[in-house]
Write a protein that holds these residues in place. Structure first.
Motif, mmCIF file in Angstrom:
data_model
loop_
_atom_site.group_PDB
_atom_site.id
_atom_site.type_symbol
_atom_site.label_atom_id
_atom_site.label_comp_id
_atom_site.label_asym_id
_atom_site.label_seq_id
_atom_site.Cartn_x
_atom_site.Cartn_y
_atom_site.Cartn_z
ATOM 1 N N TYR A 68 9.477 32.026 -28.370
ATOM 2 C CA TYR A 68 8.656 30.836 -28.846
ATOM 3 C C TYR A 68 9.740 29.755 -28.796
ATOM 4 C CZ TYR A 68 4.771 33.706 -30.502
ATOM 5 O OH TYR A 68 3.489 34.416 -30.681
ATOM 6 N N LEU B 233 6.967 25.622 -44.255
ATOM 7 C CA LEU B 233 5.884 25.276 -43.191
ATOM 8 C C LEU B 233 5.167 26.420 -43.578
ATOM 9 C CD1 LEU B 233 5.063 23.396 -40.930
ATOM 10 C CD2 LEU B 233 6.731 24.534 -39.534
ATOM 11 N N ARG C 176 2.770 21.783 -43.983
ATOM 12 C CA ARG C 176 4.057 21.454 -44.774
ATOM 13 C C ARG C 176 3.844 21.409 -46.189
ATOM 14 N NH1 ARG C 176 8.906 21.736 -43.196
ATOM 15 N NH2 ARG C 176 8.491 21.341 -41.285
ATOM 16 N N LEU D 283 2.449 28.512 -41.609
ATOM 17 C CA LEU D 283 1.849 28.668 -40.181
ATOM 18 C C LEU D 283 0.876 29.663 -40.053
ATOM 19 C CD1 LEU D 283 5.684 28.536 -38.358
ATOM 20 C CD2 LEU D 283 3.742 27.027 -38.246
ATOM 21 N N TYR E 9 2.204 32.786 -41.649
ATOM 22 C CA TYR E 9 3.620 33.014 -41.873
ATOM 23 C C TYR E 9 4.024 31.961 -42.705
ATOM 24 C CZ TYR E 9 3.385 36.148 -37.884
ATOM 25 O OH TYR E 9 3.033 37.164 -37.160
ATOM 26 N N PHE F 104 0.210 29.823 -32.457
ATOM 27 C CA PHE F 104 0.515 28.989 -33.785
ATOM 28 C C PHE F 104 -0.359 27.737 -33.903
ATOM 29 C CE2 PHE F 104 3.356 31.486 -36.216
ATOM 30 C CZ PHE F 104 3.799 32.577 -35.370
ATOM 31 N N GLY F 105 -0.825 27.687 -34.906
ATOM 32 C CA GLY F 105 -1.337 26.100 -35.354
ATOM 33 C C GLY F 105 -0.256 25.254 -35.499
ATOM 34 N N PRO F 106 -0.444 23.931 -35.855
ATOM 35 C CA PRO F 106 0.687 23.102 -36.237
ATOM 36 C C PRO F 106 1.379 23.061 -37.601
ATOM 37 C CG PRO F 106 -1.554 22.155 -36.458
ATOM 38 C CD PRO F 106 -1.632 23.380 -35.746
ATOM 39 N N GLY F 107 0.731 24.098 -38.450
ATOM 40 C CA GLY F 107 1.328 24.382 -39.532
ATOM 41 C C GLY F 107 0.946 23.245 -40.664
ATOM 42 N N LYS G 242 8.055 20.776 -35.661
ATOM 43 C CA LYS G 242 7.113 21.235 -35.070
ATOM 44 C C LYS G 242 6.512 22.688 -35.242
ATOM 45 C CE LYS G 242 5.802 17.222 -33.102
ATOM 46 N NZ LYS G 242 4.757 16.313 -33.699
ATOM 47 N N SER G 243 5.711 23.103 -34.687
ATOM 48 C CA SER G 243 5.339 24.584 -35.043
ATOM 49 C C SER G 243 5.719 25.656 -33.468
ATOM 50 C CB SER G 243 3.835 24.928 -35.162
ATOM 51 O OG SER G 243 2.899 24.603 -33.958
ATOM 52 N N PRO G 244 6.151 26.874 -33.755
ATOM 53 C CA PRO G 244 6.593 27.378 -32.626
ATOM 54 C C PRO G 244 5.370 27.372 -31.439
ATOM 55 C CG PRO G 244 6.924 28.637 -34.592
ATOM 56 C CD PRO G 244 6.143 27.488 -35.044
ATOM 57 N N GLU G 245 5.922 27.596 -30.268
ATOM 58 C CA GLU G 245 5.205 27.284 -28.939
ATOM 59 C C GLU G 245 5.414 28.475 -28.236
ATOM 60 O OE1 GLU G 245 4.442 24.612 -24.964
ATOM 61 O OE2 GLU G 245 5.942 24.445 -26.377
#
Lengths: 110, 114
Positions: free
Chosen positions: A36, B88, B110, B90, B35, B105-108, A42-45
């Motif tokens: 990832y 964060l 915070r 997730l 997560y 994953f989504g953007p999360g 940002k979130s993991p991609e």
């Protein structure tokens, strides 16, 4: 305890070079492996998944898996400044949850 | 196609309060995992749900709970918030948690606990 180890970096490479990111894991029964990319804030991609020994290529990315050595790596060819991010190695355990390493921070400089 | 969505994006709570985080998976995905990621660490597994059943729980206290709804969306609840819960959060969805299905994953969300 199942562990995934990565060098935290930063790994600094010049633009156009090959970046090599490495990961080791402790659970010999693991079968699924993922890379990832996470930009700051940002979130993991998901960028790569690999399930069999050997190499898997997707564009500029190549994932390499060696189950005997419990080692998985990610090569990024022709590195670009936009590749600068933290790269997370994840291993799916036998209960189907992902175990992540702490990530390697990659810096690509012009 | 829409990806994984999470709400809210940011949240500030006080110690001792309760929080509910929400997640909608990718259309067609029936599994949701939660997560927690603190700064400088990789995501840590909290819960996994598939077809509305809990399939796994990570090493988190009972203050953390979750559920999945018939439309496969999910909620994560955290009671009696502590400063250390700041992170964060997730949500990741997959078609099926087994076999070689990938998690997205989504953007999360915070969460800051003061």
């Amino acid at each position: 305890q199942k562990e995934v180890e990565q060098n935290s970096g930063p790994l600094s490479v010049p633009e156009g070079a090959i970046a090599s990111l490495n990961c080791t894991y402790s659970d010999r029964g693991s079968q699924s492996f993922f890379w990832y990319r996470q930009y700051s804030g940002k979130s993991p991609e998901l960028i790569m998944s690999i399930y069999s020994n050997g190499d898997k290529e997707d564009g500029r990315f190549t994932a390499q898996l060696n189950k005997a050595s419990q080692y998985v790596s990610l090569l990024i060819r022709d590195s670009q400044p936009s590749d600068s991010a933290t790269y997370l190695c994840a291993v799916k355990d036998n209960t189907d949850k992902l175990i992540f390493g702490t990530g390697t921070r990659l810096q690509v400089f012009p | 196609d829409a990806g994984v969505t999470q709400s809210p994006t940011h949240l500030i709570k006080t110690r001792g309060q309760h929080v509910t985080l929400r997640c909608s998976p990718i259309s067609g995905h029936k599994s949701v995992s939660w997560y927690q990621q603190v700064l400088g660490q990789g995501p840590q597994f909290i819960f996994q749900y598939y077809e509305k059943e809990e399939r796994g729980r990570g090493n988190f206290p009972d203050r953390f709970s979750a559920r999945q709804f018939p439309n496969y969306s999910s909620e994560l609840n955290v009671n009696a918030l502590l400063l250390g819960d700041s992170a964060l959060y997730l949500c990741a969805s997959s078609i099926n948690p087994t076999e070689n299905y990938e998690q997205y994953f989504g953007p999360g969300t915070r969460l800051t606990v003061t």
